[in-house]
Motif scaffolding. Structure first.
Motif, PDB file in Angstrom:
ATOM      1  N   TYR A 107       7.350   4.949  -1.679  1.00  0.00           N
ATOM      2  CA  TYR A 107       7.643   4.381  -2.991  1.00  0.00           C
ATOM      3  C   TYR A 107       8.798   3.405  -2.833  1.00  0.00           C
ATOM      4  O   TYR A 107       9.582   3.483  -1.872  1.00  0.00           O
ATOM      5  CB  TYR A 107       7.994   5.482  -3.990  1.00  0.00           C
ATOM      6  CG  TYR A 107       9.160   6.362  -3.581  1.00  0.00           C
ATOM      7  CD1 TYR A 107      10.461   6.077  -3.995  1.00  0.00           C
ATOM      8  CD2 TYR A 107       8.960   7.473  -2.750  1.00  0.00           C
ATOM      9  CE1 TYR A 107      11.527   6.873  -3.612  1.00  0.00           C
ATOM     10  CE2 TYR A 107      10.017   8.272  -2.357  1.00  0.00           C
ATOM     11  CZ  TYR A 107      11.301   7.971  -2.782  1.00  0.00           C
ATOM     12  OH  TYR A 107      12.350   8.765  -2.385  1.00  0.00           O
ATOM     13  N   TYR A 113      13.325   2.994  -6.937  1.00  0.00           N
ATOM     14  CA  TYR A 113      13.023   4.129  -7.816  1.00  0.00           C
ATOM     15  C   TYR A 113      14.027   5.272  -7.673  1.00  0.00           C
ATOM     16  O   TYR A 113      14.123   6.123  -8.556  1.00  0.00           O
ATOM     17  CB  TYR A 113      11.625   4.666  -7.521  1.00  0.00           C
ATOM     18  CG  TYR A 113      10.500   3.834  -8.086  1.00  0.00           C
ATOM     19  CD1 TYR A 113      10.742   2.781  -8.954  1.00  0.00           C
ATOM     20  CD2 TYR A 113       9.187   4.101  -7.739  1.00  0.00           C
ATOM     21  CE1 TYR A 113       9.715   2.017  -9.469  1.00  0.00           C
ATOM     22  CE2 TYR A 113       8.132   3.337  -8.248  1.00  0.00           C
ATOM     23  CZ  TYR A 113       8.413   2.296  -9.118  1.00  0.00           C
ATOM     24  OH  TYR A 113       7.382   1.552  -9.623  1.00  0.00           O
ATOM     25  N   ASP A 150      14.997  10.754  -6.426  1.00  0.00           N
ATOM     26  CA  ASP A 150      14.341  11.811  -7.200  1.00  0.00           C
ATOM     27  C   ASP A 150      12.889  11.495  -7.542  1.00  0.00           C
ATOM     28  O   ASP A 150      12.184  12.355  -8.077  1.00  0.00           O
ATOM     29  CB  ASP A 150      15.109  12.053  -8.513  1.00  0.00           C
ATOM     30  CG  ASP A 150      16.442  12.740  -8.273  1.00  0.00           C
ATOM     31  OD1 ASP A 150      16.592  13.380  -7.209  1.00  0.00           O
ATOM     32  OD2 ASP A 150      17.330  12.630  -9.143  1.00  0.00           O
ATOM     33  N   HIS A 151      12.459  10.293  -7.240  1.00  0.00           N
ATOM     34  CA  HIS A 151      11.119   9.872  -7.669  1.00  0.00           C
ATOM     35  C   HIS A 151      10.031  10.790  -7.119  1.00  0.00           C
ATOM     36  O   HIS A 151       9.090  11.136  -7.835  1.00  0.00           O
ATOM     37  CB  HIS A 151      10.855   8.427  -7.220  1.00  0.00           C
ATOM     38  CG  HIS A 151       9.536   7.890  -7.654  1.00  0.00           C
ATOM     39  ND1 HIS A 151       9.233   7.595  -8.962  1.00  0.00           N
ATOM     40  CD2 HIS A 151       8.405   7.612  -6.941  1.00  0.00           C
ATOM     41  CE1 HIS A 151       7.992   7.144  -9.050  1.00  0.00           C
ATOM     42  NE2 HIS A 151       7.454   7.143  -7.844  1.00  0.00           N
ATOM     43  N   SER A 200      11.156   6.456   0.959  1.00  0.00           N
ATOM     44  CA  SER A 200      11.358   5.245   0.160  1.00  0.00           C
ATOM     45  C   SER A 200      11.368   4.059   1.121  1.00  0.00           C
ATOM     46  O   SER A 200      11.804   4.172   2.266  1.00  0.00           O
ATOM     47  CB  SER A 200      12.686   5.312  -0.598  1.00  0.00           C
ATOM     48  OG  SER A 200      13.775   5.469   0.312  1.00  0.00           O
ATOM     49  N   ASP A 251      10.839  -3.121  -7.681  1.00  0.00           N
ATOM     50  CA  ASP A 251      10.169  -1.857  -7.968  1.00  0.00           C
ATOM     51  C   ASP A 251       8.644  -1.969  -7.937  1.00  0.00           C
ATOM     52  O   ASP A 251       7.937  -1.081  -8.407  1.00  0.00           O
ATOM     53  CB  ASP A 251      10.627  -1.305  -9.324  1.00  0.00           C
ATOM     54  CG  ASP A 251      10.269  -2.256 -10.467  1.00  0.00           C
ATOM     55  OD1 ASP A 251       9.766  -3.366 -10.200  1.00  0.00           O
ATOM     56  OD2 ASP A 251      10.499  -1.875 -11.633  1.00  0.00           O
ATOM     57  N   ASP A 291       4.217   9.698  -7.225  1.00  0.00           N
ATOM     58  CA  ASP A 291       4.410  10.292  -8.551  1.00  0.00           C
ATOM     59  C   ASP A 291       3.233  11.169  -8.969  1.00  0.00           C
ATOM     60  O   ASP A 291       3.117  11.551 -10.136  1.00  0.00           O
ATOM     61  CB  ASP A 291       4.650   9.204  -9.606  1.00  0.00           C
ATOM     62  CG  ASP A 291       3.495   8.211  -9.690  1.00  0.00           C
ATOM     63  OD1 ASP A 291       2.546   8.323  -8.893  1.00  0.00           O
ATOM     64  OD2 ASP A 291       3.555   7.316 -10.564  1.00  0.00           O
TER      65      ASP A 291
END
Length: 447
Positions: free
Chosen positions: A141, A145, A148-149, A168, A175, A203
């Motif tokens: 990701y 973000y 904690d994403h 990440s 983003d 997510d």
């Protein structure tokens, strides 16, 4: 003779006696189905299959009423296999069933094999089942973000005891993650680990261990939204050369066309790879690509994605892929794609495109025999061409599009009909008068 050996002999006899040519990947999948569901039988047009048939092989496309009779007679714990799945005449029958998977052609089995059924329950792992099959879930990701994403996904995977690698990454658009960045991450994971990989969006929510893909032992598993729109939100890659080729092609195309939606790029990579190698593809059930609105409903869910209710991010352009939707709904290459691409031993880079027309007015056996004649002739004498590209074109629009693509690539072109006899030196004869973009139309009348 052991039971396994007896099964192999029976399958070989069934295939041989009915003139069915399957490549090694297709035979392996057929054997896998028989072992799980029961014996294989050939469907006789106009009749319902025997009640004890676990695997039903369909060689001729049934009419509308016959397809309805066949569909209504199927048990939920059986599978239907079409060895000539590239033929659009089977599309109506496929539309009544659930797509389970397809396996691309090769020189030793120049057809696309399709398999499907009523639903996934007969093949899917039992509720609460566990598996010893290796698997690693990977995800990435944008760094913007924050840490904690992906925390919920990490915690769920740890609870299930599934190895995972979630990171990440730096992204050029803040983003927003480009397809080329996503594919580059998956390639790094491919090189770093030895297990099959299951990419899941960071997510996403896992309701249960995602066991189905690794139990199927396929090259690639993904979901087709609305039966044609390939999604890269859940993507399984087995440890095979074919899976690696798909990943390489996807990354290459994504790098070349950075603004284009990732699902469309994956579609093109799948089409290219499946035409060049017998890619064993599984089309995952919606339970592995459930939108948030499915949570808490009677619908079974394995992986829930954080999708908006309109699912706009699946395909940002509603007009994307119209030309290929019919073919993708039927799990096959479209007339504008090359159904099969074969390389020869020649050092030349010149390619030749064979366009097969009139397939809508020919029976399935006739089309299949013509495909085998073309690939067999090229294998015996390539005429100095380095590559053969074969396209099935039921409509004039498809023929025009295939010719345009061939001319753009400077390929020579041969246009044939399934019922025409081909000379053994077809490619040698055409190659002697080699002229890029020229079209040779085989003459002859239907007998």
């Amino acid at each position: 003779m052991t039971q396994a050996a007896g099964l192999q002999v029976n399958l070989e006899q069934l295939l041989s006696s009915n003139g069915i040519r399957l490549n090694a990947s297709q035979r392996r999948r057929l054997k896998w189905l028989v072992e799980r569901l029961g014996g294989a039988t050939i469907h006789q047009g106009g009749s319902a299959p025997a009640r004890n048939s676990g695997v039903i092989i369909v060689l001729e496309p049934p009419s509308g009423p016959a397809a309805e009779i066949l569909y209504r007679s199927l048990r939920t714990d059986c599978a239907l296999v079409i060895p000539f799945g590239e033929n659009p005449a089977f599309d109506f029958l496929k539309s009544k069933l659930t797509d389970f998977g397809s396996i691309g052609p090769s020189i030793d089995g120049p057809h696309e094999m399709w398999w499907g059924g009523i639903n996934w329950r007969a093949i899917a792992p039992d509720d609460g089942a566990r598996t010893d099959a290796p698997l690693r879930v990977v995800s990435c990701y944008p760094r913007a973000y924050g840490d904690d994403h992906a925390r919920p996904l990490r915690e769920t995977l740890a609870e299930f005891g599934i190895a995972h690698d979630i990171a990440s990454i730096d992204t050029a658009d803040g983003d927003c993650m480009r397809a080329s960045e996503k594919t580059a991450f998956i390639q790094r994971m491919w090189r770093a680990h030895r297990e099959p990989l299951l990419f899941v969006e960071a997510d996403a929510t896992l309701n249960e261990p995602p066991l189905l893909p690794s139990n199927l032992d396929c090259d690639v598993a993904l979901h087709k939204w609305n039966r044609w729109e390939m999604s890269a939100r859940t993507l399984f890659l087995g440890r095979s050369a074919a899976a690696e080729a798909l990943l390489h092609n996807w990354h290459h195309i994504a790098t070349a066309y950075p603004p284009v939606w990732e699902g469309y790029l994956l579609d093109q990579a799948w089409s290219l790879t499946s035409s060049q190698t017998p890619l064993d593809t599984v089309w995952l059930a919606r339970s592995y690509h459930a939108p948030a609105e499915d949570a808490g409903t009677p619908r079974h869910t394995s992986i829930i994605h954080n999708l908006p209710t309109d699912n706009a991010d699946l395909g940002p352009d509603a007009e994307f892929g119209i030309a290929m939707r019919t073919a993708r709904r039927a799990s096959r290459s479209g007339g504008r794609d090359s159904m099969i691409v074969l390389k020869s031993q020649a050092t030349a880079t010149d390619a030749i495109t064979v366009i097969m027309r009139d397939i809508a007015t020919s029976d399935a056996r006739e089309v299949a025999a013509s495909i085998e004649a073309v690939t067999g002739a090229f294998a015996a004498d390539c005429g100095g061409f380095g590559r053969l590209e074969l396209s099935l074109c039921p409509w004039q629009d498809d023929i025009r599009a295939a010719k345009s693509a061939a001319r753009t690539a400077n390929n020579q072109i041969i246009e044939i009909a399934p019922w025409q006899a081909l000379p053994a030196d077809l490619f040698r004869t055409v190659g002697q008068s080699r002229e890029a973009g020229s079209v040779v139309v085989m003459a002859g009348q239907r007998g």
